[in-house]
Motif scaffolding. Structure first.
Motif, PDB file in Angstrom:
ATOM      1  N   PRO A 188       0.805  -1.228   0.000  1.00 41.94           N
ATOM      2  CA  PRO A 188       0.000   0.000   0.000  1.00 41.94           C
ATOM      3  C   PRO A 188       0.837   1.277   0.000  1.00 41.94           C
ATOM      4  O   PRO A 188       0.463   2.268  -0.639  1.00 41.94           O
ATOM      5  N   GLU A 189       1.984   1.273   0.706  1.00 44.38           N
ATOM      6  CA  GLU A 189       2.824   2.470   0.747  1.00 44.38           C
ATOM      7  C   GLU A 189       3.407   2.781  -0.628  1.00 44.38           C
ATOM      8  O   GLU A 189       3.503   3.953  -1.029  1.00 44.38           O
ATOM      9  N   ALA A 210       0.649   4.172  -2.863  1.00 40.54           N
ATOM     10  CA  ALA A 210       0.333   5.565  -2.524  1.00 40.54           C
ATOM     11  C   ALA A 210       1.223   6.547  -3.281  1.00 40.54           C
ATOM     12  O   ALA A 210       0.812   7.668  -3.586  1.00 40.54           O
ATOM     13  N   PRO A 223      -4.790  -4.670  -1.583  1.00 42.41           N
ATOM     14  CA  PRO A 223      -5.020  -3.515  -0.707  1.00 42.41           C
ATOM     15  C   PRO A 223      -6.181  -2.648  -1.192  1.00 42.41           C
ATOM     16  O   PRO A 223      -6.403  -2.494  -2.395  1.00 42.41           O
ATOM     17  N   ASP A 224      -6.904  -2.066  -0.247  1.00 41.95           N
ATOM     18  CA  ASP A 224      -8.038  -1.205  -0.598  1.00 41.95           C
ATOM     19  C   ASP A 224      -7.611  -0.002  -1.425  1.00 41.95           C
ATOM     20  O   ASP A 224      -8.386   0.506  -2.238  1.00 41.95           O
ATOM     21  N   ILE A 225      -6.374   0.475  -1.236  1.00 38.03           N
ATOM     22  CA  ILE A 225      -5.914   1.642  -1.989  1.00 38.03           C
ATOM     23  C   ILE A 225      -5.886   1.358  -3.493  1.00 38.03           C
ATOM     24  O   ILE A 225      -6.097   2.252  -4.311  1.00 38.03           O
TER      25      ILE A 225
END
Length: 359
Positions: free
Chosen positions: A51-52, A55, A113-115
């Motif tokens: 996720p990071e 982003a 991941p939701d992102i």
């Protein structure tokens, strides 16, 4: 603002430099963001399970967080990790159209991941048909989340220098594999609906899908049939304005001679107001406009009108060149909505914010 040193790898798709591909894949595996070529447009990739790292894509592009991403894989078996269910219809689509410009919407697994999915319970997946993309994805050894490698809302990149223009200093690396072949993003097909729904038209056409699936529905947003403000995007590119140069774009619709006459009137009007005016058109329309007085400041030709594949491959470069020539307003002709013409018109409508002038 922190500037990133963007590494640049120029790779021949006919003889890929595996060392450079491995270096770029290592950057991605360590949490970096890497632009890479596909047959459609250049993608901006990160480890789709991190996720990071994902982003960083949104930050570099200035992309809204509620706009989901596509997961890219090098092998069909990787889908088992990303989707909690793979219906027989999806397996059939993969067999016929992968690798290629078709993205499938499937029920997502818990490991996504939701992102990546903007909180949706579905995931978009595809296997690109580009030798560098496939080599890069295999070397990465993780599913790669990737939207187009441009600033959000701008025309998508079809050559490596487009990526550098938008994102140099904001991402870790660019893998330049030359010009993309299709030139428009992949078709997005939602297989969680019955009948299946095309959420974004692209390189695989409605007609091709109908031959296999029978009934296939085009989402009304594709032709701008309803206002989409406030919608939750079901696929990349549904909600927001896209593909637009800085100039204000208008579509001019009608028979060729009517369009040419209307463009002459519009060019004269806007030149009298001191504006720099451009026209995006086919070779045939250029012939009709040659005697225009005054002449526009710039023409962008998309090739012969009967070759919609060529028109598609040139479209984003033409829209980007509107900025290069510092145009204030641009008039573009429209195209028949059959085959890839549906995708061409979808992109043009978005670039023009649905501004259409009837000739």
């Amino acid at each position: 603002m922190i500037t990133i040193r963007t590494r640049y790898y120029r790779i021949d798709p006919k003889v890929p430099n595996l060392t450079h591909i491995q270096e770029a894949a290592e950057i991605l595996r360590k949490g970096g963001v890497v632009a890479f070529p596909t047959e459609t447009v250049y993608g901006l990739g990160a480890d789709g399970l991190n996720p990071e790292a994902v982003a960083k894509i949104f930050k570099a592009k200035g992309r809204p967080a509620d706009n989901p991403l596509i997961m890219h894989v090098a092998q069909q078996k990787e889908i088992d990790l990303l989707a909690r269910e793979i219906p027989p219809l999806a397996e059939r689509m993969m067999e016929l159209f992968w690798p290629g410009p078709l993205t499938l919407i499937l029920p997502k697994s818990r490991c996504v991941p939701d992102i990546v999915t903007a909180g949706l319970d579905t995931v978009a997946v595809r296997m690109p048909a580009h030798p560098i993309a496939l080599a890069f994805l295999k070397a990465a050894r993780v599913p790669v989340a990737a939207p187009s490698a441009n600033l959000s809302g701008r025309p998508s990149p079809t050559i490596g220098t487009h990526v550098l223009k938008d994102l140099a200093g904001k991402i870790d690396a660019v893998v330049d594999g030359g010009k993309t072949s299709v030139g428009l993003e992949s078709t997005v097909l939602d297989l969680t609906s019955d009948p299946p729904v095309i959420l974004r038209p692209g390189g695989v056409t409605l007609e091709q899908l109908q031959e296999v699936l029978g009934q296939v529905v085009l989402d009304p947003a594709i032709r701008g049939e309803y206002l989409i403000d406030g919608l939750v995007p079901r696929a990349p590119g549904m909600k927001y304005a896209h593909y637009a140069p800085r100039a204000k774009v208008f579509l001019v619709e009608g028979e060729p001679w009517q369009v040419a006459l209307k463009m002459k009137e519009l060019v004269e009007q806007h030149k009298a107001e001191g504006k720099r005016v451009g026209i995006i058109c086919t070779e045939e329309m250029l012939f009709l406009c040659r005697e225009m007085v005054p002449q526009p400041d710039h023409y962008e030709t998309l090739g012969p009108g009967e070759d919609l594949g060529e028109v598609a491959s040139r479209l984003y470069s033409a829209l980007r060149n509107c900025d290069r020539y510092h145009l204030d307003v641009v008039f573009a002709q429209t195209f028949p909505e059959n085959g890839i013409g549906v995708a061409i018109m979808n992109r043009l409508r978005k670039a023009a914010s649905h501004r259409v002038i009837k000739a």
